[in-house]
Design an enzyme around this catalytic site. Structure first.
Site, PDB file in Angstrom:
ATOM      1  N   ASN A   1      -0.731   6.424  -4.690  1.00  0.00           N
ATOM      2  CA  ASN A   1      -0.552   4.984  -3.919  1.00  0.00           C
ATOM      3  C   ASN A   1      -1.314   3.618  -4.609  1.00  0.00           C
ATOM      4  O   ASN A   1      -1.449   2.864  -4.205  1.00  0.00           O
ATOM      5  CB  ASN A   1      -0.774   5.119  -2.686  1.00  0.00           C
ATOM      6  CG  ASN A   1       0.134   5.540  -1.648  1.00  0.00           C
ATOM      7  OD1 ASN A   1       1.430   5.537  -2.277  1.00  0.00           O
ATOM      8  ND2 ASN A   1      -0.003   5.981  -0.668  1.00  0.00           N
TER       9      ASN A   1
ATOM     10  N   LYS B   1      -4.691   7.369  -2.008  1.00  0.00           N
ATOM     11  CA  LYS B   1      -4.474   8.676  -2.867  1.00  0.00           C
ATOM     12  C   LYS B   1      -4.051   8.062  -4.261  1.00  0.00           C
ATOM     13  O   LYS B   1      -3.493   6.903  -4.480  1.00  0.00           O
ATOM     14  CB  LYS B   1      -3.401   9.377  -2.272  1.00  0.00           C
ATOM     15  CG  LYS B   1      -2.224   8.978  -1.995  1.00  0.00           C
ATOM     16  CD  LYS B   1      -1.176   9.958  -1.552  1.00  0.00           C
ATOM     17  CE  LYS B   1       0.144   9.506  -1.228  1.00  0.00           C
ATOM     18  NZ  LYS B   1       1.028  10.140  -0.149  1.00  0.00           N
ATOM     19  N   PRO B   2      -3.967   8.745  -5.102  1.00  0.00           N
ATOM     20  CA  PRO B   2      -3.758   8.404  -6.728  1.00  0.00           C
ATOM     21  C   PRO B   2      -2.458   7.726  -6.638  1.00  0.00           C
ATOM     22  O   PRO B   2      -2.013   6.996  -7.377  1.00  0.00           O
ATOM     23  CB  PRO B   2      -4.167   9.596  -7.421  1.00  0.00           C
ATOM     24  CG  PRO B   2      -5.134  10.087  -6.675  1.00  0.00           C
ATOM     25  CD  PRO B   2      -5.055  10.030  -5.339  1.00  0.00           C
TER      26      PRO B   2
ATOM     27  N   LYS C   1      13.140  -1.486  -1.689  1.00  0.00           N
ATOM     28  CA  LYS C   1      12.803  -0.253  -0.761  1.00  0.00           C
ATOM     29  C   LYS C   1      13.500  -0.182   0.499  1.00  0.00           C
ATOM     30  O   LYS C   1      13.710  -0.975   1.249  1.00  0.00           O
ATOM     31  CB  LYS C   1      11.319  -0.189  -0.481  1.00  0.00           C
ATOM     32  CG  LYS C   1      10.604   0.876   0.183  1.00  0.00           C
ATOM     33  CD  LYS C   1       9.101   0.336   0.370  1.00  0.00           C
ATOM     34  CE  LYS C   1       8.351   1.646   0.624  1.00  0.00           C
ATOM     35  NZ  LYS C   1       6.954   1.395   0.952  1.00  0.00           N
TER      36      LYS C   1
ATOM     37  N   GLU D   1       7.101  -6.845  -5.503  1.00  0.00           N
ATOM     38  CA  GLU D   1       7.236  -7.082  -6.743  1.00  0.00           C
ATOM     39  C   GLU D   1       7.235  -5.814  -7.784  1.00  0.00           C
ATOM     40  O   GLU D   1       6.735  -4.667  -7.159  1.00  0.00           O
ATOM     41  CB  GLU D   1       5.672  -7.848  -7.083  1.00  0.00           C
ATOM     42  CG  GLU D   1       4.502  -6.903  -6.698  1.00  0.00           C
ATOM     43  CD  GLU D   1       3.249  -7.620  -7.073  1.00  0.00           C
ATOM     44  OE1 GLU D   1       3.026  -8.268  -8.154  1.00  0.00           O
ATOM     45  OE2 GLU D   1       2.235  -7.443  -6.398  1.00  0.00           O
TER      46      GLU D   1
ATOM     47  N   ASP E   1       1.884   0.680  -0.252  1.00  0.00           N
ATOM     48  CA  ASP E   1       2.414   1.587   0.681  1.00  0.00           C
ATOM     49  C   ASP E   1       1.582   1.516   2.161  1.00  0.00           C
ATOM     50  O   ASP E   1       0.438   2.110   2.056  1.00  0.00           O
ATOM     51  CB  ASP E   1       2.440   3.188   0.234  1.00  0.00           C
ATOM     52  CG  ASP E   1       3.042   4.075   1.162  1.00  0.00           C
ATOM     53  OD1 ASP E   1       3.679   3.621   2.214  1.00  0.00           O
ATOM     54  OD2 ASP E   1       3.447   5.206   0.965  1.00  0.00           O
TER      55      ASP E   1
ATOM     56  N   ASP F   1      -3.625   6.238   3.819  1.00  0.00           N
ATOM     57  CA  ASP F   1      -2.983   7.079   3.079  1.00  0.00           C
ATOM     58  C   ASP F   1      -3.329   6.623   1.801  1.00  0.00           C
ATOM     59  O   ASP F   1      -2.623   6.579   0.569  1.00  0.00           O
ATOM     60  CB  ASP F   1      -1.543   6.906   3.212  1.00  0.00           C
ATOM     61  CG  ASP F   1      -0.725   8.036   2.511  1.00  0.00           C
ATOM     62  OD1 ASP F   1      -1.114   9.116   2.529  1.00  0.00           O
ATOM     63  OD2 ASP F   1       0.529   8.048   2.353  1.00  0.00           O
TER      64      ASP F   1
END
Length: 309
Positions: free
Chosen positions: A152, A149-150, A53, A101, A164, A147
């Site tokens: 994440n 949500k689907p 990332k 990972e 996240d 945050d």
């Protein structure tokens, strides 16, 4: 948006075979967010695939974003929980980089879009218990996720992992708009004091969408798109950079429609989801209370299910 911003060419991607840092080789690009790139990569030291990332090339000069990425990586390296994605390494130079990972499942958002049938009530309750476990752990570390949500959450064989932490912060006062537009709690939308109740909302809105295939509030058009991938985990996180003065937040206008308006569910499960989405943070259940309520619905359903002879 300005004409210059529209005309700006896309930032270049790292080509396969590139070494973003010593010991890592890019295999493929996975996703791009408003400020990050995610790559499928190979770790020579671990002899396995991983997710790298990094900041987008056009955002590398922004110290605030670099600090956010490094901070998230340090947290995920230190944290150990079965329902949180793990980080292997965090580097600050030559460019900020986090190694995560590789997860083999799919994000909930992909599953919601792909599967022809909605998740079973028991699966929704199990997912809720797992999200409560991850959030309870984060709160014990002094952090709010902010945050949930689907996109994440990655699920593999019924096992969920939360991704996240890019907008995570300690409880306390926060500016308006920290989170993702259609998923943030009312207190996140308006700004001010944030507590564990904001993450309870995040669990509730996630379960609502998984159960019904719809979000309780129309997310509208977001300024900073978040894209995560089940192949690796860890997307961008909303930047909180929307101009709050120009935003209309539907979650500030009234309560969420009851989940049973969109789908028939067991009464106790529906009540648990609806309780998470109460506009007043003080009226929502605690994470422990929510987990206990979801667990009770599971025990009740399993007790009432006939055992085949």
């Amino acid at each position: 948006m300005s004409t210059a911003a529209i005309a700006r060419p896309p930032a270049p991607l790292l080509a396969p075979g590139t070494a973003p840092a010593p010991g890592y080789e890019v295999l493929a690009h996975l996703a791009r967010t408003g400020w990050l790139d995610l790559y499928d990569a190979w770790s020579e030291e671990r002899d396995c695939r991983c997710v790298v990332k990094v900041l987008r090339p056009d955002r590398r000069g922004e110290a605030r974003l670099a600090d956010r990425l490094v901070r998230e990586g340090r947290w995920l390296r230190r944290f150990t929980h079965p329902h949180l994605v793990r980080a292997y390494e965090t580097l600050e130079s030559p460019e900020p980089l986090v190694v995560l990972e590789t997860l083999t499942g799919e994000t909930l958002s992909h599953l919601v879009d792909r599967l022809p049938r909605r998740a079973g009530a028991e699966d929704v309750a199990v997912l809720g218990v797992q999200l409560c476990s991850a959030v309870h752990y984060l709160h014990g570390q002094g952090l709010l996720h902010l945050d949930l949500k689907p996109s994440n959450v990655v699920v593999d064989g019924g096992h969920a992992k939360v991704l996240d932490l890019s907008v995570a912060r300690a409880p306390g006062t926060a500016p308006a708009g920290v989170g993702t537009f259609g998923y943030m709690a009312p207190e996140q939308a308006r700004g001010g004091l944030l507590s564990a109740a904001a993450d309870v909302w995040g669990i509730g809105v996630t379960l609502y969408e998984v159960a019904t295939g719809e979000v309780p509030f129309d997310p509208g058009e977001t300024l900073d798109t978040n894209t995560n991938t089940g192949a690796g985990g860890g997307g961008g996180g909303a930047s909180g950079s929307r101009d709050a003065a120009d935003d209309w937040y539907p979650q500030l206008e009234g309560p969420a429609p009851p989940v049973t308006a969109r789908r028939r569910l067991p009464r106790a499960l529906a009540a648990a989801i609806d309780g998470c989405l109460r506009p007043d943070p003080a009226a929502r259940p605690t994470v422990s209370e929510l987990s206990a309520a979801l667990d009770a619905t599971l025990r009740r359903r399993r007790r009432d299910t006939p055992v085949p002879e």
